[in-house]
Every structure is written in structure tokens, then in C-alpha cells.
Design an enzyme around this catalytic site. Structure first.
Site, PDB file in Angstrom:
ATOM      1  N   SER A 180      19.322   8.418   7.621  1.00 20.73           N
ATOM      2  CA  SER A 180      19.782  10.047   7.905  1.00 20.73           C
ATOM      3  C   SER A 180      20.193  10.213   6.895  1.00 20.73           C
ATOM      4  O   SER A 180      19.724  11.669   6.609  1.00 20.73           O
ATOM      5  CB  SER A 180      20.360   9.996   8.371  1.00 20.73           C
ATOM      6  OG  SER A 180      21.824   9.116   7.771  1.00 20.73           O
ATOM      7  N   HIS A 208      16.163   8.323  13.215  1.00 18.62           N
ATOM      8  CA  HIS A 208      14.892   8.987  12.594  1.00 18.62           C
ATOM      9  C   HIS A 208      13.717   8.629  12.423  1.00 18.62           C
ATOM     10  O   HIS A 208      12.762  10.015  11.985  1.00 18.62           O
ATOM     11  CB  HIS A 208      15.068   9.836  10.703  1.00 18.62           C
ATOM     12  CG  HIS A 208      17.025   9.724  11.579  1.00 18.62           C
ATOM     13  ND1 HIS A 208      17.440  11.298  11.604  1.00 18.62           N
ATOM     14  CD2 HIS A 208      18.113   9.157  11.396  1.00 18.62           C
ATOM     15  CE1 HIS A 208      18.768  11.524  11.336  1.00 18.62           C
ATOM     16  NE2 HIS A 208      18.769   9.970  11.134  1.00 18.62           N
ATOM     17  N   LYS A 240      17.282  13.400  19.103  1.00 23.96           N
ATOM     18  CA  LYS A 240      16.162  13.895  17.844  1.00 23.96           C
ATOM     19  C   LYS A 240      14.990  14.409  18.067  1.00 23.96           C
ATOM     20  O   LYS A 240      14.834  15.313  18.980  1.00 23.96           O
ATOM     21  CB  LYS A 240      16.860  13.134  16.422  1.00 23.96           C
ATOM     22  CG  LYS A 240      17.901  12.968  15.576  1.00 23.96           C
ATOM     23  CD  LYS A 240      18.722  11.989  14.629  1.00 23.96           C
ATOM     24  CE  LYS A 240      19.937  12.370  14.110  1.00 23.96           C
ATOM     25  NZ  LYS A 240      21.033  11.073  14.308  1.00 23.96           N
TER      26      LYS A 240
END
Ligand SMILES: *Cc1c(COP(=O)(O)O)cnc(C)c1O
Length: 387
Positions: A180, A208, A240
Site C-alpha cells: 500500500s 490495491h 478502493k
């Protein structure tokens, strides 16, 4: 009992440039944000595909509210588990090629709950040095024996696991998929090999990568290449690239059923609003269909890196939308961030303890909602700021 020692602690943090401050945002997510009265180009969100404010997902969210109301009213095990949650779990399991998936209200909860359900006293957990805080916290709180391995160094993991040969207890190996704060990716093939050779379970948190990489955005643990046997515990987050909220754990029947029985963050927590599940179902459809978002994002990453190469910036190697520039000192990170803000760009400085001492940085993130012109403005501003 006074708070004077706490005030001293706060003063110390201020002196060391480690004080955190929240910015009040006055507009919806997008490539530009209204922040405290100013319009700023946003280069620090995790809305990688630009879906957090997509009109079709907004519409699905509203329909979800019309059908289900707002609050889920209870935990999943009591009366909060609706057809909307259930349908999303089935769609997510299908998307990542796993028998089952289980929704959690956040990635933090999913990681804490999962690690604590899998290991305890007498077991071992191995974690990459740069794992996300939720994975580290999960490992520490589990009361399993906790071991680090050097960042992205499967040989170091191999040495640590080999030392346990002949001992009892479960072994759990835990890693971010895409890291991250650094933007690099784990060496998945090597982790699979080492975990299997030492009879350990591998848990990958692809917060991610999910939506951003792999065929149709299925993530780093692409089901076309990696099965449930390779990565038995897979975590993805929905706040995300998916632009909504929540997270899921995917794996085989026994894993998911055990989590339903045991994961305290699951059992003792109110279910996500059903409308979030309805919105996420729409989001999943768009993530899979709209390959142009990933293509555009990748082109922006390439453009950004080529542009910055001409400047004296310490850009970490990364193919992901996370593009960190390490400056070392927290004060330097703050001043570079302030320099960019002066030019109308929002990039938050990331300082310890989020990153190791001496590695304060600007964590720049690109999204599919940015244009080439946005990226060019950022590159130009960095040219004046680095070095
Ligand atoms: C953001 C993040 C989480 C936490 O997910 P939330 O849904 O925001 O709680 C977990 N793991 C990693 C690697 C993350 O980057």
C-alpha cells in the site's frame, strides 16, 4: 487523573512534524476535490478506477436504499444478512474463482477477524515487514508466535519457516498483494512455493490489486493462474478500486464456514447496509466490463514515470497506480506536499509510523479519472519541488 502527559505527547509529535491533521473535503470523490474552500487536483485517493462517484453506481445505491432502507439492523448471524449481501458474496466468489466469499464491513475487520480465526497460541504467523497495519495487528493480537520476513524476500521467509521443521502448530504466511505504501507487488509464485513446502497457509490481501490488475480486474491472484490451493485465503477490499465500501474473504467452503462461526469482527458487528451491496454488484459489473479504465490508468502510470525520470525525484520502482516519492525526513515530506498544494495539487505526506523511520514520502496515486493534462501538471510541479 489529568491529560497533561497526553498533551506533552501531542506537543512532541508536533515538534517532530508527525502530527496528523484531517482535511475537510467539501465535494464528492473525483480527480478534483473541493478542500477547505479551494479546488485541488486529487492525487492521493484509492479510487483507482474513478468509480466512487460513478452515476450508474450512485443510481444502484439509491435503488438499494429504496428496496432495503438504510441500516441492516443487526449482524449477519442475527437478522442482518439480506438477499443483497448474499448475491454479492456469490458474485464475488465467482469473480475471483473461489467456492465461497464472505463480506466484512471493512478490510481492517476482515484481516483482523480472519487471522484471529486461523491462528492462536501454539501457532505461527509470518508477515512481510511492510504489510498493512490491519494484517500486522491481526497477527499480534492472535497470540500466535509472530515472525517478520524481510520485505519481498521469500528466501528470508523460507529460512524462518525452515527453523520450525518438526514442530507442531499451524503456519500462516501473510502478505499484501500490492504494497500500500510502496506500490510494488509481492513475489506471489515464490510465496506460494515456500508456504506449500513448509505446510503453511498463504493469505494474500489484494486491497490495491483487486479491480486494478489481472484479467478483467480479478486482481493479482488471477484465478486463471492461481487456484484456492495456491492461495487458500484471499482478501479483497471494496472501498478502493470498487468505489464503495467493505471487504471480503474468499476461499473454500470450510474456511468461510469457520469464519462465519468464529471471526469476532464478523459475528459481533452490524452488517453493511444492503444498499452498499447493491451498489457494489453494479460496480463489479463495471470493473469487469470497462477494461478501458485499466488501460487508461496504466498509460497514465507510464506517462508519469517517464515525465518524472527527467527530474531529481527519488521515485520508487512501481507499475501500480501507487507512485511514491521518498524524501526521508518528515519535514521535507510536509514541505514538498505544501509546495504541491500551493500549485493546486493535493498529495498527502506519509510519515512514520505509517512508513518506517527515515522513509517519509509523498504517496502519489493516479486514477482512471485523471487526464494526461492532469498528470503533466503534476510532473511539472514535481520538477520544481524535488531536489
Ligand atoms: C486499505 C487497506 C486495508 C483496509 O481496508 P478498509 O476497507 O479501508 O478497512 C486492508 N489492507 C490493505 C492492504 C489496505 O491497503
Amino acid at each position: 487523573m489529568s491529560f497533561s502527559d497526553i498533551s506533552r505527547w501531542l506537543d512532541d509529535r508536533r515538534r517532530q512534524s508527525l502530527q496528523r491533521r484531517r482535511r475537510v473535503v467539501e465535494s464528492a470523490q473525483g480527480p478534483t476535490l473541493q478542500v477547505e474552500g479551494r479546488q485541488l487536483l486529487n492525487f492521493c485517493s484509492n479510487d483507482y478506477l474513478g468509480l466512487a462517484n460513478d452515476p450508474r453506481i450512485r443510481e444502484a445505491f439509491k435503488q438499494g436504499v429504496d428496496e432495503w432502507g438504510v441500516g441492516a439492523g443487526a449482524s449477519h448471524l442475527i437478522s442482518g444478512h439480506t438477499r443483497a449481501h448474499h448475491a454479492l458474496e456469490e458474485a464475488l466468489a465467482d469473480f475471483v474463482g473461489r467456492p465461497r466469499a464472505l463480506l466484512f464491513s471493512s478490510g481492517y475487520a476482515a484481516n483482523m477477524g480472519t487471522i484471529n480465526s486461523l491462528v492462536s497460541v501454539g501457532d505461527h504467523v509470518f508477515e512481510d515487514r511492510l504489510n498493512h497495519a490491519s494484517l500486522l495487528d491481526g497477527g499480534w493480537i492472535s497470540r500466535a508466535e509472530f515472525s517478520w520476513f524481510a520485505h519481498n524476500d521469500p528466501a528470508d521467509l523460507q529460512r524462518g519457516m525452515a527453523e520450525l521443521a518438526g514442530t507442531s502448530g499451524r503456519r500462516l504466511v501473510v502478505s499484501d498483494g500490492t504494497f500500500s505504501m510502496d506500490g510494488d507487488t509481492c513475489d506471489l509464485d515464490a510465496l506460494i512455493e515456500v508456504a506449500a513446502a513448509h505446510d503453511g497457509w498463504l493469505m494474500i490481501d489484494d486491497a490495491h490489486g483487486f479491480g486494478v490488475s489481472g484479467h478483467q480486474g480479478r486482481g493479482l491472484v488471477d484465478p486463471l493462474r492461481y487456484g484456492t490451493d495456491d492461495v487458500p485465503v484471499l482478501v479483497g477490499t471494496l472501498g478502493k478500486a470498487f468505489g464503495t465500501a467493505g471487504a471480503f474473504v474468499a476461499g473454500d467452503e470450510a474456511l468461510i464456514e469457520m469464519l462465519i462461526q468464529r471471526a469476532r469482527n464478523y459475528v459481533f458487528s452490524t452488517a453493511l447496509p444492503s444498499a452498499v451491496a447493491t451498489a457494489t454488484l453494479k460496480s463489479l459489473e463495471l470493473v469487469a466490463e470497462e477494461q478501458w479504465r485499466r488501460d487508461h490508468l496504466q498509460a497514465l502510470v507510464t506517462r508519469f514515470r517517464a515525465g518524472v525520470a527527467a527530474h531529481d525525484c527519488d521515485l520508487l520502482p512501481s507499475d501500480s497506480p501507487i507512485q511514491p516519492i521518498v524524501v526521508g525526513d518528515p519535514n521535507r515530506a510536509l514541505s514538498l506536499s505544501a509546495h504541491l498544494e500551493g500549485l493546486g495539487m493535493l498529495v498527502t505526506a506519509i510519515r512514520p509510523p505509517t512508513v518506517p523511520e527515515g522513509t517519509s514520502r509523498l504517496r502519489i496515486t493516479l486514477t482512471a479519472a485523471h487526464t494526461e493534462a492532469h498528470v503533466d501538471r503534476l510532473v511539472e510541479a514535481l520538477g520544481q519541488g524535488c531536489g
